[in-house]
Structures are given as structure tokens and as C-alpha cells.
Scaffold this motif. Structure first.
Motif, PDB file in Angstrom:
ATOM      1  N   LEU A  34       0.807  -1.213   0.000  1.00 44.13           N
ATOM      2  CA  LEU A  34       0.000   0.000   0.000  1.00 44.13           C
ATOM      3  C   LEU A  34       0.845   1.269   0.000  1.00 44.13           C
ATOM      4  CD1 LEU A  34      -2.867  -1.048   2.455  1.00 44.13           C
ATOM      5  CD2 LEU A  34      -2.994  -0.790  -0.037  1.00 44.13           C
ATOM      6  N   ASP A  35       2.103   1.183   0.421  1.00 43.67           N
ATOM      7  CA  ASP A  35       2.913   2.399   0.458  1.00 43.67           C
ATOM      8  C   ASP A  35       3.234   2.911  -0.938  1.00 43.67           C
ATOM      9  OD1 ASP A  35       4.701   0.172   0.040  1.00 43.67           O
ATOM     10  OD2 ASP A  35       6.357   1.567   0.411  1.00 43.67           O
ATOM     11  N   TRP A  37       1.184   1.802  -3.959  1.00 45.32           N
ATOM     12  CA  TRP A  37       0.211   1.029  -4.750  1.00 45.32           C
ATOM     13  C   TRP A  37       0.011   1.592  -6.153  1.00 45.32           C
ATOM     14  CZ3 TRP A  37      -4.157   3.604  -6.398  1.00 45.32           C
ATOM     15  CH2 TRP A  37      -4.603   4.705  -5.654  1.00 45.32           C
ATOM     16  N   GLU A 110       2.811   8.408   8.152  1.00 46.50           N
ATOM     17  CA  GLU A 110       2.247   7.063   8.339  1.00 46.50           C
ATOM     18  C   GLU A 110       0.993   6.872   7.499  1.00 46.50           C
ATOM     19  OE1 GLU A 110       3.768   6.277  12.955  1.00 46.50           O
ATOM     20  OE2 GLU A 110       1.809   7.178  12.581  1.00 46.50           O
ATOM     21  N   ALA A 114       0.575   4.131   4.558  1.00 49.37           N
ATOM     22  CA  ALA A 114      -0.527   3.176   4.692  1.00 49.37           C
ATOM     23  C   ALA A 114      -1.429   3.156   3.459  1.00 49.37           C
ATOM     24  CB  ALA A 114      -1.363   3.519   5.930  1.00 49.37           C
ATOM     25  N   GLY A 115      -1.146   4.021   2.475  1.00 46.41           N
ATOM     26  CA  GLY A 115      -1.925   4.014   1.237  1.00 46.41           C
ATOM     27  C   GLY A 115      -2.782   5.234   1.006  1.00 46.41           C
ATOM     28  N   ASP A 315      -8.356   2.358   8.539  1.00 44.94           N
ATOM     29  CA  ASP A 315      -7.694   1.093   8.853  1.00 44.94           C
ATOM     30  C   ASP A 315      -7.261   0.434   7.547  1.00 44.94           C
ATOM     31  OD1 ASP A 315      -9.983  -1.073   8.098  1.00 44.94           O
ATOM     32  OD2 ASP A 315     -10.875   0.738   8.952  1.00 44.94           O
ATOM     33  N   GLU A 316      -6.395  -0.550   7.663  1.00 40.46           N
ATOM     34  CA  GLU A 316      -5.845  -1.184   6.450  1.00 40.46           C
ATOM     35  C   GLU A 316      -6.927  -1.826   5.591  1.00 40.46           C
ATOM     36  OE1 GLU A 316      -2.856  -4.774   5.001  1.00 40.46           O
ATOM     37  OE2 GLU A 316      -2.644  -3.993   7.056  1.00 40.46           O
ATOM     38  N   ASP A 317      -7.891  -2.482   6.208  1.00 33.03           N
ATOM     39  CA  ASP A 317      -8.936  -3.157   5.423  1.00 33.03           C
ATOM     40  C   ASP A 317      -9.693  -2.175   4.540  1.00 33.03           C
ATOM     41  OD1 ASP A 317      -8.251  -5.581   6.516  1.00 33.03           O
ATOM     42  OD2 ASP A 317      -9.908  -5.649   7.947  1.00 33.03           O
ATOM     43  N   ILE A 319      -8.693   0.950   3.551  1.00 32.55           N
ATOM     44  CA  ILE A 319      -7.802   1.512   2.532  1.00 32.55           C
ATOM     45  C   ILE A 319      -7.616   0.517   1.394  1.00 32.55           C
ATOM     46  CG2 ILE A 319      -5.435   2.265   2.059  1.00 32.55           C
ATOM     47  CD1 ILE A 319      -5.355   3.359   4.928  1.00 32.55           C
ATOM     48  N   ARG A 320      -7.368  -0.741   1.735  1.00 33.93           N
ATOM     49  CA  ARG A 320      -7.152  -1.762   0.708  1.00 33.93           C
ATOM     50  C   ARG A 320      -8.405  -1.974  -0.141  1.00 33.93           C
ATOM     51  NH1 ARG A 320      -2.926  -5.084   0.122  1.00 33.93           N
ATOM     52  NH2 ARG A 320      -2.124  -4.550   2.195  1.00 33.93           N
TER      53      ARG A 320
END
Length: 346
Positions: A34-35, A37, A110, A114-115, A315-317, A319-320
Motif C-alpha cells: 500500500l505504500d 500502490w 504514516e 498506509a496508502g 484502517d488497512e482493510d 484503505i485496501r
């Protein structure tokens, strides 16, 4: 002699050179770094779509992660001028202001790693410096926040970041001084320099072209009349559209607005205009963020996404889930992702 016997024998004249090492296999969707993408986007996406036509994760009130102090002008609206001017009253009030003022847990750097690709900075003046504010003065100056963005962009040449800048709603006086906006623009030039996109037409250019030009910071500023923007593009109805409604108080309210955008086709992208779904609920942003972000992930399952989303405490979920929407209509959404070009990631 012993030295000659230790020398390696030359290869036979007809022996082919050794094969180069095979590149690592492309990542699966859950392994996508994600950093960086954007560097993994399919070539046809990078070569044809502008920033305004991508699913972009953004951070609502970026940099609002702690309360440094409460300006007396803000505090006086609740306690009166006499009490607001007392330092011990400010210290007592800080814990009460924190739940409503703090929207993010991660630093600006950060968030980007994280994306996140859209930063939303609200400004105010504190001790003669321009600070990130959200009613309160947050613990980071504009210059420090931009430094983190610059470090990120200069270390990842495949990435493009949008930066939105406006006065904080509780710091209305900020627009009364043209000098404040001169400080903002001087800071943008000093820190971001030639990374800044200089022409509005560039907002409609493909991502690959922005990278080729080196103009990978798309800065929009909402400045008052009389300010000539030379370090940012104007934030107007032509360049920005957001789903925020003052009547939104709950996650259900938020979902209702998002559904309206979907059914009325306002979610369709428009080159040259950044559009954002506001995934945020007022009150206690970090407390309500997990529920709001989970609801938004369910909303995303109902159709495509080619615009941005502004998130509280992402959160990562989530963002992804947003990022992977950029592969959905490329035939590789559930397959391995293929790098668009020669970008190498460590």
C-alpha cells in the motif's frame, strides 16, 4: 605457481551467459504494497486515467491527532473571554476537547505509507505560525506536515498525492489577513517546490504524465478573494465536489448520502474535478470510525468506485478495499496484480 592454480578457469567460448534472476511474482490483492500502490496499477490505468478518475483513499482532517491547545477565541464561545484567557482553564479543557477534535491516529507520513493519497489540512494561526487545526490547535505545523508529504513523494516516484488546504471553520479570522496566505504559499513552495502541479489543466492528465513531469503534488487551496494563488490551484466547485452534509449525524445518515450519490450518478468521475465521499460522522470521530469504515466497506461491495473517499482514522482493510477498486474493471481484480512498468519496490 600457487597463485595461478587458484585462478578460476575462463568459461568455454560457446557457453551462454548466465540467465538473469527471475523477478519476484506479482503480489496478490492482499499482498499489494500500500505504500506504493500506484506503481502497481495496470499500464492502461496509469496511462489513461487522471487522479480524478481513481479510487483514492483520503484522510479527513489529516494531522488532527492531538490537542496542543485551545485558542482563547474558540474557548470563549463556551466559557466566556475571562475564563478562556486563563492557561489553567485551557489545560483543564483539553481532555474534554480531544474526543471531538482528534480524527486521526497516524502521522501524515504514516497515513501516506498506509496508502492514503489525499491529505485534508485545515489551518489556523498559533504563535505566529500556520498550524493544522480542528477547532483546537493540533500538534503539528503546516510546514511539518508538508515536510512529511515531501519526504514520502521524493522516496516513491510512482505516487501522486492530492493536498486540500483551507482555513479551519473555527479559525475564521485566518482569512482576514492576506499575510497568512502568503505564509501558506511560501511554505508550499519552500517544502514541495517543483513537486507542485502548476496548471489546472494538469488535473485531467493521466497519472503517468504527472509522474513524467515530476508534478506529483496536486494542491488545492480555498483562499479568500484578493489572494492570488501561485503555489496551489483554486479549490472551487469546478475542481472539488464532496458528499458532506451538515445534517449527517450518524452512520446511517452517512450511508443515505452515499446511496444518493450512487443512484444519481454523482459518483461518476469527471476529469479535472476531484470528488470525495465523506466517510465521517461528527461528535467523536475516532470512536465512530471503526463502525463507519466497516459500513463503507459493505457499501463498496455494491458497485464500482472511481472517485475518492475521505476517512476518519482509516484502517488497512478499508484503505485496501478502496485501492483494489482500481483493478476491478481491468480484468485483474481477483487475480494477481501486475506491475505497470519498471518501478521496483523493496
Amino acid at each position: 605457481s600457487s597463485s595461478s592454480s587458484s585462478m578460476a578457469a575462463p568459461p568455454p567460448p560457446n557457453e551462454p551467459p548466465p540467465s538473469p534472476a527471475l523477478p519476484p511474482p506479482p503480489p496478490t490483492p492482499l499482498e499489494l504494497p500500500l505504500d506504493a500502490w500506484m506503481g502497481w496499477l495496470p499500464a492502461e490505468v496509469r496511462g489513461r486515467r487522471s487522479l480524478c478518475e481513481l479510487a483514492l483513499p483520503g484522510a479527513h482532517n489529516s494531522g488532527a491527532r492531538e490537542v496542543q491547545c485551545i485558542p482563547p477565541a474558540v474557548l470563549s464561545g463556551y466559557l466566556g473571554e475571562f475564563l478562556a484567557g486563563m492557561s489553567f482553564v485551557n489545560a483543564i479543557a483539553k481532555p474534554f476537547a480531544t474526543p471531538a477534535a482528534v480524527c486521526q491516529s497516524l502521522t501524515v507520513g504514516e497515513l501516506l505509507r498506509a496508502g492514503i493519497r489525499v491529505l485534508d489540512f485545515r489551518l489556523g494561526l498559533h504563535d505566529g505560525q500556520v498550524y493544522i487545526c480542528h477547532a483546537v490547535v493540533c500538534g503539528i505545523s503546516l510546514e511539518e506536515a508538508l515536510q512529511e508529504a515531501a519526504i514520502f513523494l521524493r522516496s516513491r516516484e510512482s505516487e501522486v498525492v492530492a493536498i486540500l488546504i483551507k482555513k479551519d471553520w473555527e479559525h475564521r479570522y485566518f482569512d482576514e489577513s492576506l499575510e497568512n496566505w502568503a505564509m501558506v504559499q511560501d511554505c508550499l513552495l519552500r517544502v514541495l517546490g517543483d513537486l507542485v502541479l502548476t496548471d489546472e489543466a494538469g488535473m485531467a492528465l493521466p497519472i503517468e504524465e504527472l509522474c513524467r513531469r515530476g508534478q506529483r503534488a496536486v494542491v488545492l487551496a480555498e483562499a479568500p478573494p484578493g489572494v492570488e494563488l501561485f503555489a496551489a490551484l483554486p479549490m472551487t466547485g469546478a475542481t472539488l465536489d464532496k458528499s458532506w452534509k451538515a445534517s449527517t449525524q450518524t452512520v446511517d445518515d452517512m450511508l443515505g448520502v452515499l446511496a444518493e450519490w450512487r443512484t444519481t450518478n454523482r459518483m461518476l468521475p469527471k476529469p479535472g474535478r476531484l470528488k470525495f465521499l465523506e466517510v465521517a460522522v461528527p461528535g467523536a470521530p475516532r470512536k465512530t470510525a471503526p463502525g463507519g469504515n466497516a459500513a463503507f466497506r459493505r457499501f463498496l461491495q455494491g458497485g464500482p468506485l472511481s472517485i475518492g473517499a475521505m476517512l476518519d482514522d482509516p484502517d488497512e482493510d478499508t484503505i485496501r478495499a478502496i485501492v483494489l477498486k482500481n483493478w476491478e474493471d481491468c480484468g485483474s481484480g481477483s487475480e494477481a496484480l501486475f506491475p505497470a512498468n519498471g518501478y521496483v519496490f523493496s
